[in-house]
Design a protein around this motif. Structure first.
Motif, PDB file in Angstrom:
ATOM      1  N   THR A  73      49.285  58.650  46.486  1.00 44.54           N
ATOM      2  CA  THR A  73      48.198  57.804  45.994  1.00 44.54           C
ATOM      3  C   THR A  73      47.300  58.617  45.073  1.00 44.54           C
ATOM      4  N   LEU A  74      46.833  57.988  44.000  1.00 45.83           N
ATOM      5  CA  LEU A  74      45.958  58.650  43.036  1.00 45.83           C
ATOM      6  C   LEU A  74      44.580  58.004  43.073  1.00 45.83           C
ATOM      7  N   HIS A  75      43.550  58.811  43.363  1.00 45.08           N
ATOM      8  CA  HIS A  75      42.164  58.342  43.368  1.00 45.08           C
ATOM      9  C   HIS A  75      41.528  58.690  42.027  1.00 45.08           C
ATOM     10  N   LEU A  76      40.960  57.673  41.354  1.00 43.11           N
ATOM     11  CA  LEU A  76      40.374  57.866  40.030  1.00 43.11           C
ATOM     12  C   LEU A  76      38.917  57.423  40.020  1.00 43.11           C
ATOM     13  N   ASN A  77      38.045  58.277  39.496  1.00 40.28           N
ATOM     14  CA  ASN A  77      36.632  57.932  39.354  1.00 40.28           C
ATOM     15  C   ASN A  77      36.423  56.907  38.251  1.00 40.28           C
ATOM     16  N   VAL A  78      35.475  56.014  38.484  1.00 40.42           N
ATOM     17  CA  VAL A  78      34.954  55.137  37.437  1.00 40.42           C
ATOM     18  C   VAL A  78      33.550  55.638  37.128  1.00 40.42           C
ATOM     19  N   HIS A  79      33.305  55.991  35.869  1.00 39.03           N
ATOM     20  CA  HIS A  79      32.031  56.598  35.496  1.00 39.03           C
ATOM     21  C   HIS A  79      30.875  55.622  35.693  1.00 39.03           C
ATOM     22  N   GLY A 102      54.282  51.307  32.222  1.00 35.04           N
ATOM     23  CA  GLY A 102      55.198  51.281  33.355  1.00 35.04           C
ATOM     24  C   GLY A 102      54.731  52.129  34.530  1.00 35.04           C
ATOM     25  N   LEU A 103      53.416  52.207  34.743  1.00 41.05           N
ATOM     26  CA  LEU A 103      52.865  53.037  35.813  1.00 41.05           C
ATOM     27  C   LEU A 103      52.491  52.179  37.019  1.00 41.05           C
ATOM     28  N   PRO A 104      52.662  52.704  38.248  1.00 38.16           N
ATOM     29  CA  PRO A 104      52.494  51.904  39.472  1.00 38.16           C
ATOM     30  C   PRO A 104      51.034  51.690  39.851  1.00 38.16           C
ATOM     31  N   GLN A 105      50.507  50.550  39.485  1.00 36.75           N
ATOM     32  CA  GLN A 105      49.116  50.201  39.764  1.00 36.75           C
ATOM     33  C   GLN A 105      48.796  50.238  41.256  1.00 36.75           C
ATOM     34  N   GLY A 106      49.763  49.864  42.093  1.00 36.76           N
ATOM     35  CA  GLY A 106      49.523  49.769  43.524  1.00 36.76           C
ATOM     36  C   GLY A 106      49.227  51.088  44.202  1.00 36.76           C
ATOM     37  N   GLN A 107      49.482  52.204  43.528  1.00 35.30           N
ATOM     38  CA  GLN A 107      49.211  53.522  44.109  1.00 35.30           C
ATOM     39  C   GLN A 107      47.883  54.107  43.639  1.00 35.30           C
ATOM     40  N   ILE A 108      47.092  53.303  42.936  1.00 33.39           N
ATOM     41  CA  ILE A 108      45.826  53.782  42.392  1.00 33.39           C
ATOM     42  C   ILE A 108      44.654  53.217  43.185  1.00 33.39           C
ATOM     43  N   VAL A 109      43.714  54.090  43.542  1.00 34.84           N
ATOM     44  CA  VAL A 109      42.449  53.699  44.156  1.00 34.84           C
ATOM     45  C   VAL A 109      41.337  54.038  43.166  1.00 34.84           C
ATOM     46  N   LEU A 110      40.538  53.054  42.791  1.00 30.80           N
ATOM     47  CA  LEU A 110      39.443  53.277  41.858  1.00 30.80           C
ATOM     48  C   LEU A 110      38.153  53.525  42.636  1.00 30.80           C
TER      49      LEU A 110
END
Length: 221
Positions: A73-79, A102-110
């Motif tokens: 899972t990838l955690h990404l900051n929102v500024h 083609g990147l897996p949206q379901g593995q992203i946590v914003l």
């Protein structure tokens, strides 16, 4: 710009649960400083939104095209400037970028930034738009005692606690019990005996982000 990925581990077992993406300068002299340090004061709101989206896209490309990382899972900051500057299609815009690549949206946590009580409506507006576009949502709070306030007004999948200072076993047990009841993950940076005892009492899923060190930071240009 480059992407630094910091491991996020389960408290207790130490198993890797995911990674947090952070922007870093690629030049050697800039690697210790987030790129936002240079741009916070200079960028307009429109430029901030575009740069924020660009950084998240950069992280996603670097992360999911790295075979050693891509299953996590990838955690990404929102500024924080994005909250007041975005239009109503911000979630759709980022989703379309990921779909095109083609990147897996379901593995992203914003991860949305901390806000004061008067900005709760803004936080909910942004979070709801991202959620309707299929993203998982995390919200940052400055300390553990602010967690009940967030859980009381926002639908989130995770909460990141900025500091454990001033939070003893009793306080942490109370807030972790609330998180566990709502099936909300709790992410912290750091650890303490009180946190471990509270997690054991409540069964809450607590995740710990490792400190940035050369042996656990992965930098991808």
């Amino acid at each position: 710009m480059g992407s630094a990925f910091h491991p996020i581990r389960e408290l207790g077992s130490g198993a890797i649960s995911g990674f947090a993406g952070r922007v870093r300068g690629v030049a050697e002299e800039d690697r210790a400083l987030p790129v936002w340090t240079y741009l916070d004061g200079a960028a307009s709101d429109d430029e901030s939104v575009a740069l924020d989206r660009l950084c998240r896209t950069l992280h996603a490309i670097n992360f999911f095209r790295n075979e050693a990382l891509a299953a996590n899972t990838l955690h990404l900051n929102v500024h924080n400037r994005l909250l007041s500057a975005v239009s109503s299609n911000h979630g759709m815009a980022f989703r379309r970028i990921l779909d095109t690549l083609g990147l897996p949206q379901g593995q992203i946590v914003l991860q949305l930034p901390a806000v004061n009580a008067r900005q709760n409506w803004m936080l909910n507006y942004v979070a709801d738009n991202y959620r309707r576009n299929g993203f998982r949502i995390s919200v940052k709070v400055a300390n553990a005692l602010q967690l009940p306030s967030v859980l009381g007004h926002a639908r989130v999948d995770a909460v990141r606690i900025g500091s454990l200072l001033g939070a003893g076993t009793a306080e942490l047990t109370q807030v972790l019990a609330q998180a566990a009841a709502l099936e909300v993950q709790v992410l912290v940076k750091g650890d303490s005996p009180a946190l471990r005892e509270a997690a054991a009492r409540t069964g809450a899923l607590v995740l710990v982000q490792d400190n940035a060190r050369k042996d656990n930071e992965r930098l991808v240009a």
